[in-house]
Design a protein around this motif. Sequence first.
Motif, mmCIF file in Angstrom:
data_model
loop_
_atom_site.group_PDB
_atom_site.id
_atom_site.type_symbol
_atom_site.label_atom_id
_atom_site.label_comp_id
_atom_site.label_asym_id
_atom_site.label_seq_id
_atom_site.Cartn_x
_atom_site.Cartn_y
_atom_site.Cartn_z
ATOM 1 N N LEU A 98 -0.900 -9.638 15.110
ATOM 2 C CA LEU A 98 -0.309 -8.388 14.638
ATOM 3 C C LEU A 98 0.265 -7.574 15.795
ATOM 4 O O LEU A 98 -0.262 -7.604 16.907
ATOM 5 C CB LEU A 98 -1.352 -7.547 13.897
ATOM 6 N N ILE A 99 1.312 -6.816 15.501
ATOM 7 C CA ILE A 99 1.935 -5.939 16.481
ATOM 8 C C ILE A 99 1.091 -4.659 16.598
ATOM 9 O O ILE A 99 0.728 -4.077 15.578
ATOM 10 C CB ILE A 99 3.371 -5.546 16.026
ATOM 11 N N PRO A 100 0.802 -4.201 17.820
ATOM 12 C CA PRO A 100 0.114 -2.912 17.961
ATOM 13 C C PRO A 100 0.993 -1.775 17.435
ATOM 14 O O PRO A 100 2.210 -1.769 17.638
ATOM 15 C CB PRO A 100 -0.095 -2.775 19.469
ATOM 16 N N ALA A 131 -3.537 -1.931 12.451
ATOM 17 C CA ALA A 131 -3.391 -1.749 11.009
ATOM 18 C C ALA A 131 -3.420 -0.258 10.705
ATOM 19 O O ALA A 131 -4.221 0.474 11.259
ATOM 20 C CB ALA A 131 -4.515 -2.464 10.269
ATOM 21 N N LEU A 132 -2.509 0.165 9.864
ATOM 22 C CA LEU A 132 -2.346 1.584 9.562
ATOM 23 C C LEU A 132 -2.774 1.865 8.125
ATOM 24 O O LEU A 132 -2.101 1.449 7.179
ATOM 25 C CB LEU A 132 -0.879 1.956 9.759
ATOM 26 N N PRO A 133 -3.908 2.550 7.917
ATOM 27 C CA PRO A 133 -4.334 2.861 6.552
ATOM 28 C C PRO A 133 -3.498 3.999 5.958
ATOM 29 O O PRO A 133 -3.149 4.947 6.644
ATOM 30 C CB PRO A 133 -5.794 3.292 6.724
ATOM 31 N N LEU A 134 -3.159 3.852 4.688
ATOM 32 C CA LEU A 134 -2.400 4.866 3.955
ATOM 33 C C LEU A 134 -3.204 5.226 2.710
ATOM 34 O O LEU A 134 -3.215 4.484 1.734
ATOM 35 C CB LEU A 134 -1.022 4.335 3.556
ATOM 36 N N ASN A 135 -3.862 6.369 2.761
ATOM 37 C CA ASN A 135 -4.651 6.789 1.604
ATOM 38 C C ASN A 135 -3.807 7.689 0.704
ATOM 39 O O ASN A 135 -2.631 7.932 0.968
ATOM 40 C CB ASN A 135 -5.953 7.472 2.039
ATOM 41 N N ASN A 136 -4.411 8.206 -0.343
ATOM 42 C CA ASN A 136 -3.677 9.033 -1.309
ATOM 43 C C ASN A 136 -3.155 10.333 -0.708
ATOM 44 O O ASN A 136 -2.281 10.965 -1.281
ATOM 45 C CB ASN A 136 -4.552 9.321 -2.532
ATOM 46 N N GLU A 137 -3.679 10.733 0.436
ATOM 47 C CA GLU A 137 -3.202 11.931 1.118
ATOM 48 C C GLU A 137 -2.013 11.651 2.028
ATOM 49 O O GLU A 137 -1.432 12.569 2.597
ATOM 50 C CB GLU A 137 -4.335 12.562 1.934
ATOM 51 N N SER A 138 -1.648 10.393 2.173
ATOM 52 C CA SER A 138 -0.519 10.052 3.051
ATOM 53 C C SER A 138 0.777 10.590 2.450
ATOM 54 O O SER A 138 0.964 10.579 1.227
ATOM 55 C CB SER A 138 -0.422 8.542 3.251
ATOM 56 N N PRO A 139 1.680 11.074 3.302
ATOM 57 C CA PRO A 139 2.959 11.590 2.801
ATOM 58 C C PRO A 139 3.732 10.555 1.986
ATOM 59 O O PRO A 139 4.410 10.903 1.022
ATOM 60 C CB PRO A 139 3.712 11.963 4.076
ATOM 61 N N PHE A 140 3.610 9.284 2.347
ATOM 62 C CA PHE A 140 4.335 8.219 1.653
ATOM 63 C C PHE A 140 3.885 8.103 0.197
ATOM 64 O O PHE A 140 4.708 8.134 -0.724
ATOM 65 C CB PHE A 140 4.121 6.902 2.396
ATOM 66 N N ILE A 156 2.190 -5.154 10.764
ATOM 67 C CA ILE A 156 3.420 -5.837 11.165
ATOM 68 C C ILE A 156 3.000 -7.142 11.827
ATOM 69 O O ILE A 156 2.403 -7.132 12.906
ATOM 70 C CB ILE A 156 4.251 -4.993 12.160
ATOM 71 N N PRO A 157 3.301 -8.271 11.184
ATOM 72 C CA PRO A 157 2.932 -9.557 11.779
ATOM 73 C C PRO A 157 3.741 -9.819 13.049
ATOM 74 O O PRO A 157 4.884 -9.382 13.179
ATOM 75 C CB PRO A 157 3.278 -10.576 10.699
ATOM 76 N N ILE A 158 3.163 -10.544 13.948
ATOM 77 C CA ILE A 158 3.802 -10.849 15.231
ATOM 78 C C ILE A 158 5.077 -11.664 15.041
ATOM 79 O O ILE A 158 5.980 -11.602 15.865
ATOM 80 C CB ILE A 158 2.809 -11.554 16.183
ATOM 81 N N SER A 160 7.396 -11.169 12.895
ATOM 82 C CA SER A 160 8.491 -10.348 12.379
ATOM 83 C C SER A 160 9.656 -10.355 13.353
ATOM 84 O O SER A 160 9.487 -10.150 14.551
ATOM 85 C CB SER A 160 8.024 -8.907 12.166
ATOM 86 N N GLU A 161 10.830 -10.611 12.836
ATOM 87 C CA GLU A 161 12.029 -10.606 13.675
ATOM 88 C C GLU A 161 12.668 -9.222 13.721
ATOM 89 O O GLU A 161 13.678 -9.030 14.380
ATOM 90 C CB GLU A 161 13.020 -11.653 13.176
ATOM 91 N N ASN A 162 12.094 -8.275 13.008
ATOM 92 C CA ASN A 162 12.640 -6.914 12.940
ATOM 93 C C ASN A 162 11.590 -5.891 13.355
ATOM 94 O O ASN A 162 11.344 -4.924 12.656
ATOM 95 C CB ASN A 162 13.132 -6.627 11.514
ATOM 96 N N LYS A 163 10.996 -6.095 14.505
ATOM 97 C CA LYS A 163 9.910 -5.217 14.962
ATOM 98 C C LYS A 163 10.365 -3.772 15.108
ATOM 99 O O LYS A 163 9.659 -2.846 14.732
ATOM 100 C CB LYS A 163 9.343 -5.743 16.269
ATOM 101 N N ALA A 164 11.563 -3.558 15.668
ATOM 102 C CA ALA A 164 12.059 -2.190 15.873
ATOM 103 C C ALA A 164 12.219 -1.473 14.535
ATOM 104 O O ALA A 164 11.826 -0.312 14.396
ATOM 105 C CB ALA A 164 13.370 -2.208 16.634
ATOM 106 N N PHE A 165 12.804 -2.151 13.536
ATOM 107 C CA PHE A 165 12.943 -1.567 12.202
ATOM 108 C C PHE A 165 11.568 -1.257 11.615
ATOM 109 O O PHE A 165 11.359 -0.218 10.999
ATOM 110 C CB PHE A 165 13.667 -2.512 11.250
#
Length: 177
Positions: A98-100, A131-140, A156-158, A160-165
Amino acid sequence: MKVLGKMLLFVMCLLMIVGCNKNEEKYKLLFFSEIPESAQEDIEAVVKEAIDIEETGFELLMFPVTYERLVVEIAGHNGDILFLKEELMSAAYDPVGLIPLDEVLDQATFEQIPYEYKNVDKDTGETHVHALPLNNESPFLKRLGIELEEPLVAIIPIYSENKAFSIELLRYIMDVN
C-alpha cells in the motif's frame, strides 16, 4: 498457397498488435461496501470535482462486501483507490503493498488514525498511515448523505498507476464540504 499463408500470417500479426495496443488506462475506484448504487452519480460528481477528469477517463465499480471478490480484484491489480467496509481490511491491509497516505493528512488527523492503520518503517523508524478510515462524520459521507453501520477504509495499492490522482482525490475527500 504460400501467398495466402503469408497474408493470413500478416493479418493475424496485425490483429494481435491492434488488440494488444488498447491503451485504455482508466482511473478506477472500487467500492466494497453497502453504499447503494443510487449514490454512484453523486460519487462520480465528487471525483470529477476533485481531479478534473472526464467521465470516459475513470470507472467507478461497486461490489458487495465479499472477501473473494476483493481478493480477485487485488490479484488482478484492479483499482487505483479501494474503498472497503472496515471488516475487509484483514484481507487487504499489507503496508508493503500500500502507498503511505501521510501527505493527505494534517498532524491532528494523523494522530487520530487508529494504530492498526499505521506502520513503522523498519529502516527509518518513521510511522506511516496506509489506510484512511472514513466514518459517518467524514465530509465525504456527509456530502453523499450516507450513513453506514461500519466505517469505510480507503487504500491505494502500490500497483496503482495513478498515484498522484489517488492522493489528490483522498485529500479532496478529507476536505470536501
